[in-house]
Design a protein around this motif. Structure first.
Motif, PDB file in Angstrom:
ATOM      1  N   GLY A 192      11.802 -28.461  32.125  1.00  0.00           N
ATOM      2  CA  GLY A 192      12.010 -29.337  30.979  1.00  0.00           C
ATOM      3  C   GLY A 192      12.983 -28.801  29.963  1.00  0.00           C
ATOM      4  O   GLY A 192      13.392 -29.517  29.049  1.00  0.00           O
ATOM      5  N   LEU A 193      13.371 -27.534  30.094  1.00  0.00           N
ATOM      6  CA  LEU A 193      14.330 -26.914  29.188  1.00  0.00           C
ATOM      7  C   LEU A 193      15.420 -26.234  30.007  1.00  0.00           C
ATOM      8  O   LEU A 193      15.205 -25.896  31.167  1.00  0.00           O
ATOM      9  CB  LEU A 193      13.632 -25.870  28.292  1.00  0.00           C
ATOM     10  CG  LEU A 193      12.454 -26.356  27.436  1.00  0.00           C
ATOM     11  CD1 LEU A 193      11.867 -25.194  26.637  1.00  0.00           C
ATOM     12  CD2 LEU A 193      12.872 -27.480  26.509  1.00  0.00           C
ATOM     13  N   ASP A 194      16.570 -26.013  29.387  1.00  0.00           N
ATOM     14  CA  ASP A 194      17.706 -25.430  30.097  1.00  0.00           C
ATOM     15  C   ASP A 194      17.366 -24.034  30.616  1.00  0.00           C
ATOM     16  O   ASP A 194      17.123 -23.111  29.836  1.00  0.00           O
ATOM     17  CB  ASP A 194      18.917 -25.338  29.166  1.00  0.00           C
ATOM     18  CG  ASP A 194      19.394 -26.708  28.688  1.00  0.00           C
ATOM     19  OD1 ASP A 194      18.921 -27.711  29.238  1.00  0.00           O
ATOM     20  OD2 ASP A 194      20.227 -26.755  27.759  1.00  0.00           O
ATOM     21  N   GLY A 195      17.335 -23.893  31.942  1.00  0.00           N
ATOM     22  CA  GLY A 195      17.085 -22.605  32.559  1.00  0.00           C
ATOM     23  C   GLY A 195      15.632 -22.198  32.639  1.00  0.00           C
ATOM     24  O   GLY A 195      15.322 -21.143  33.195  1.00  0.00           O
ATOM     25  N   LEU A 196      14.721 -23.016  32.110  1.00  0.00           N
ATOM     26  CA  LEU A 196      13.319 -22.617  32.050  1.00  0.00           C
ATOM     27  C   LEU A 196      12.691 -22.436  33.425  1.00  0.00           C
ATOM     28  O   LEU A 196      11.979 -21.467  33.668  1.00  0.00           O
ATOM     29  CB  LEU A 196      12.511 -23.644  31.250  1.00  0.00           C
ATOM     30  CG  LEU A 196      11.007 -23.366  31.124  1.00  0.00           C
ATOM     31  CD1 LEU A 196      10.774 -22.018  30.464  1.00  0.00           C
ATOM     32  CD2 LEU A 196      10.311 -24.476  30.344  1.00  0.00           C
ATOM     33  N   ALA A 197      12.924 -23.357  34.346  1.00  0.00           N
ATOM     34  CA  ALA A 197      12.322 -23.269  35.676  1.00  0.00           C
ATOM     35  C   ALA A 197      13.138 -22.395  36.624  1.00  0.00           C
ATOM     36  O   ALA A 197      12.581 -21.740  37.508  1.00  0.00           O
ATOM     37  CB  ALA A 197      12.163 -24.667  36.268  1.00  0.00           C
ATOM     38  N   PHE A 324       5.348 -25.515  22.076  1.00  0.00           N
ATOM     39  CA  PHE A 324       5.961 -24.461  21.277  1.00  0.00           C
ATOM     40  C   PHE A 324       7.232 -24.957  20.576  1.00  0.00           C
ATOM     41  O   PHE A 324       7.550 -24.503  19.470  1.00  0.00           O
ATOM     42  CB  PHE A 324       6.266 -23.246  22.150  1.00  0.00           C
ATOM     43  CG  PHE A 324       5.032 -22.528  22.612  1.00  0.00           C
ATOM     44  CD1 PHE A 324       4.273 -21.791  21.713  1.00  0.00           C
ATOM     45  CD2 PHE A 324       4.601 -22.606  23.928  1.00  0.00           C
ATOM     46  CE1 PHE A 324       3.127 -21.119  22.113  1.00  0.00           C
ATOM     47  CE2 PHE A 324       3.454 -21.947  24.338  1.00  0.00           C
ATOM     48  CZ  PHE A 324       2.705 -21.208  23.435  1.00  0.00           C
ATOM     49  N   GLU A 325       7.938 -25.885  21.197  1.00  0.00           N
ATOM     50  CA  GLU A 325       9.089 -26.483  20.523  1.00  0.00           C
ATOM     51  C   GLU A 325       8.645 -27.259  19.294  1.00  0.00           C
ATOM     52  O   GLU A 325       9.274 -27.191  18.230  1.00  0.00           O
ATOM     53  CB  GLU A 325       9.829 -27.423  21.482  1.00  0.00           C
ATOM     54  CG  GLU A 325      10.758 -26.738  22.464  1.00  0.00           C
ATOM     55  CD  GLU A 325      11.645 -27.738  23.154  1.00  0.00           C
ATOM     56  OE1 GLU A 325      12.860 -27.731  22.886  1.00  0.00           O
ATOM     57  OE2 GLU A 325      11.132 -28.540  23.961  1.00  0.00           O
ATOM     58  N   GLU A 331      14.706 -23.666  21.387  1.00  0.00           N
ATOM     59  CA  GLU A 331      14.660 -23.770  22.849  1.00  0.00           C
ATOM     60  C   GLU A 331      14.979 -22.455  23.551  1.00  0.00           C
ATOM     61  O   GLU A 331      14.237 -22.056  24.463  1.00  0.00           O
ATOM     62  CB  GLU A 331      15.609 -24.869  23.331  1.00  0.00           C
ATOM     63  CG  GLU A 331      15.597 -25.051  24.840  1.00  0.00           C
ATOM     64  CD  GLU A 331      16.414 -26.243  25.308  1.00  0.00           C
ATOM     65  OE1 GLU A 331      16.966 -26.176  26.408  1.00  0.00           O
ATOM     66  OE2 GLU A 331      16.489 -27.241  24.549  1.00  0.00           O
ATOM     67  N   PRO A 332      16.046 -21.727  23.153  1.00  0.00           N
ATOM     68  CA  PRO A 332      16.311 -20.443  23.828  1.00  0.00           C
ATOM     69  C   PRO A 332      15.167 -19.440  23.660  1.00  0.00           C
ATOM     70  O   PRO A 332      14.915 -18.634  24.563  1.00  0.00           O
ATOM     71  CB  PRO A 332      17.588 -19.939  23.132  1.00  0.00           C
ATOM     72  CG  PRO A 332      18.240 -21.169  22.603  1.00  0.00           C
ATOM     73  CD  PRO A 332      17.116 -22.066  22.197  1.00  0.00           C
ATOM     74  N   THR A 333      14.461 -19.499  22.532  1.00  0.00           N
ATOM     75  CA  THR A 333      13.328 -18.595  22.307  1.00  0.00           C
ATOM     76  C   THR A 333      12.211 -18.885  23.298  1.00  0.00           C
ATOM     77  O   THR A 333      11.639 -17.963  23.907  1.00  0.00           O
ATOM     78  CB  THR A 333      12.786 -18.757  20.868  1.00  0.00           C
ATOM     79  OG1 THR A 333      13.827 -18.472  19.934  1.00  0.00           O
ATOM     80  CG2 THR A 333      11.616 -17.813  20.622  1.00  0.00           C
ATOM     81  N   ARG A 337      11.227 -16.158  26.320  1.00  0.00           N
ATOM     82  CA  ARG A 337       9.867 -15.620  26.294  1.00  0.00           C
ATOM     83  C   ARG A 337       9.086 -16.019  27.545  1.00  0.00           C
ATOM     84  O   ARG A 337       8.296 -15.225  28.063  1.00  0.00           O
ATOM     85  CB  ARG A 337       9.141 -16.088  25.023  1.00  0.00           C
ATOM     86  CG  ARG A 337       9.651 -15.387  23.773  1.00  0.00           C
ATOM     87  CD  ARG A 337       9.004 -15.889  22.509  1.00  0.00           C
ATOM     88  NE  ARG A 337       9.493 -15.136  21.347  1.00  0.00           N
ATOM     89  CZ  ARG A 337       9.195 -15.429  20.090  1.00  0.00           C
ATOM     90  NH1 ARG A 337       8.411 -16.468  19.817  1.00  0.00           N
ATOM     91  NH2 ARG A 337       9.681 -14.698  19.108  1.00  0.00           N
ATOM     92  N   PHE A 338       9.329 -17.224  28.046  1.00  0.00           N
ATOM     93  CA  PHE A 338       8.672 -17.646  29.280  1.00  0.00           C
ATOM     94  C   PHE A 338       9.217 -16.865  30.473  1.00  0.00           C
ATOM     95  O   PHE A 338       8.483 -16.578  31.418  1.00  0.00           O
ATOM     96  CB  PHE A 338       8.847 -19.156  29.487  1.00  0.00           C
ATOM     97  CG  PHE A 338       7.827 -19.992  28.765  1.00  0.00           C
ATOM     98  CD1 PHE A 338       7.395 -19.659  27.491  1.00  0.00           C
ATOM     99  CD2 PHE A 338       7.285 -21.122  29.351  1.00  0.00           C
ATOM    100  CE1 PHE A 338       6.456 -20.425  26.814  1.00  0.00           C
ATOM    101  CE2 PHE A 338       6.347 -21.897  28.695  1.00  0.00           C
ATOM    102  CZ  PHE A 338       5.925 -21.544  27.423  1.00  0.00           C
TER     103      PHE A 338
END
Length: 356
Positions: A192-197, A324-325, A331-333, A337-338
């Motif tokens: 759901g966020l840039d690069g998260l998965a 958290f957003e 978003e980068p945080t 952290r994830f």
């Protein structure tokens, strides 16, 4: 393919390197990475041209996401292209486990593509009905699980214990299918966020590259007290291809993302990890290594369950990364952290190899 050619020629000279699994795994990483980086720009341009408005953005989501309108989706096609070519190039074509995992990956990717296509053409974030999607996923996962258990048996091995297993009999097919489907959708919910998965998938693939290599080696498996699965070592090549393709995609998916992987990529990668875990008899360890994906999925389940019964929400928004957003994290945080959490969980999962 290269292995088949080198074997036919008797592994002469420099081709003798192809005999070694470690060399072919490194080759798979480099090949998938190179292909992804080469096709990326033109592929993204083609997607932008074909999709116009790109992936629909939820109006009830964080307001910062509205700036992402117009970003093309279905970038998972780029991942699948690089991954498939790399795997076919470096794998032992006689290894049935690799074919099964590739089948699950491409089939789940196709289901995700249908979902993405429906979203883009209808300009809606709903996509296919969940019932149809789950039916297709379980059909694919069930067939793949049946193919696998014909070679590995129906035992469920418990981590932290040497040689302790539970024979599930034919129920193992249902359990294995659930593992593949659940993990495919867990990765999908995390995207759901840039690069998260992307990075947690890469981290999990590195962990399972180590696991399948050890599981496939009779001496290492005996020393560590883990189940030995002959032929599973070749899945290290598959994990390597995921790593290379994932790194190439992350190059374009890094904030601000030029492309989203969509369900095409997230379902495929999650299904691939599920299939690898089933084949290597490390289904429970997958829940530890991929614990971030489990938490993301559970946050949605808990939110929906609680809301239907009380009309109230536990999280400000689910999946939990949106919570958290909403709390004010940038978003980068959230993403970085994830990533750290994913790395810690992968190390914890690998520790089960020795703590027995």
């Amino acid at each position: 393919m290269l292995y088949l050619i080198a074997e036919h020629l008797g592994f002469p000279g420099v081709l003798n390197l192809i005999r070694y699994l470690s060399f072919r795994t490194g080759g798979a990483v480099a090949t998938a990475l190179l292909i992804g980086l080469i096709i990326g720009p033109k592929f993204i341009g083609w997607l932008r041209l074909r999709q116009g408005k790109g992936q629909p953005i939820r109006e009830d989501g964080p307001q910062t996401h509205l700036a992402k309108r117009g970003t093309p989706t279905m970038g998972g096609l780029m991942i699948l292209t690089a991954l498939s070519i790399s795997v076919l190039l470096w794998m032992d074509l006689a290894n049935s486990f690799t074919w099964v995992c590739l089948f699950v990956t491409l089939a789940f990717g196709s289901i995700g593509f249908l979902d993405d296509y429906d979203k883009v053409t209808k300009a809606s974030h709903k996509g296919l009905s969940s019932r149809i999607r789950l039916l297709l996923e379980f059909a694919v996962a069930g067939f793949a699980s049946w193919l696998v258990i014909r070679q590995i048996g129906t035992e469920l091995y418990l981590p932290f214990m040497t040689g302790v297993s539970i024979d599930l009999g034919w129920f193992y097919i249902a359990f294995a299918a659930f593992t593949i489907v659940a993990f495919g959708n867990a990765v999908n919910l995390t995207d759901g966020l840039d690069g998260l998965a992307t990075m947690p998938v890469i981290i999990a693939s590195v962990a399972f590259l180590i696991i399948v290599y050890l599981v496939g080696n009779v001496r290492f498996a005996a020393y560590l007290g883990i189940p030995h699965v002959p032929g599973a070592g070749d899945l290290a090549i598959f994990c390597g291809a995921i790593i290379g393709a994932g790194l190439a995609f992350l190059w374009f998916n890094a904030p601000p993302a030029a492309v989203f992987m969509g369900d095409t990529g997230s379902l495929a990668l999650g299904g691939a990890l599920g299939a690898i875990a089933v084949t290597s008899h490390h289904e429970i360890v997958l829940g530890i290594i991929g614990g971030l994906f489990v938490v993301e999925a559970m946050s949605v389940i808990i939110q929906v369950f609680y809301y239907k019964r009380t009309g109230k929400r536990i999280f400000l928004m689910a999946p939990i990364h949106h919570h958290f957003e909403k709390m004010g994290w940038a978003e980068p945080t959230v993403v970085i952290r994830f990533w750290i959490i994913a790395l810690i969980l992968a190390l914890a999962g690998l520790s089960t190899l020795k703590i027995r």
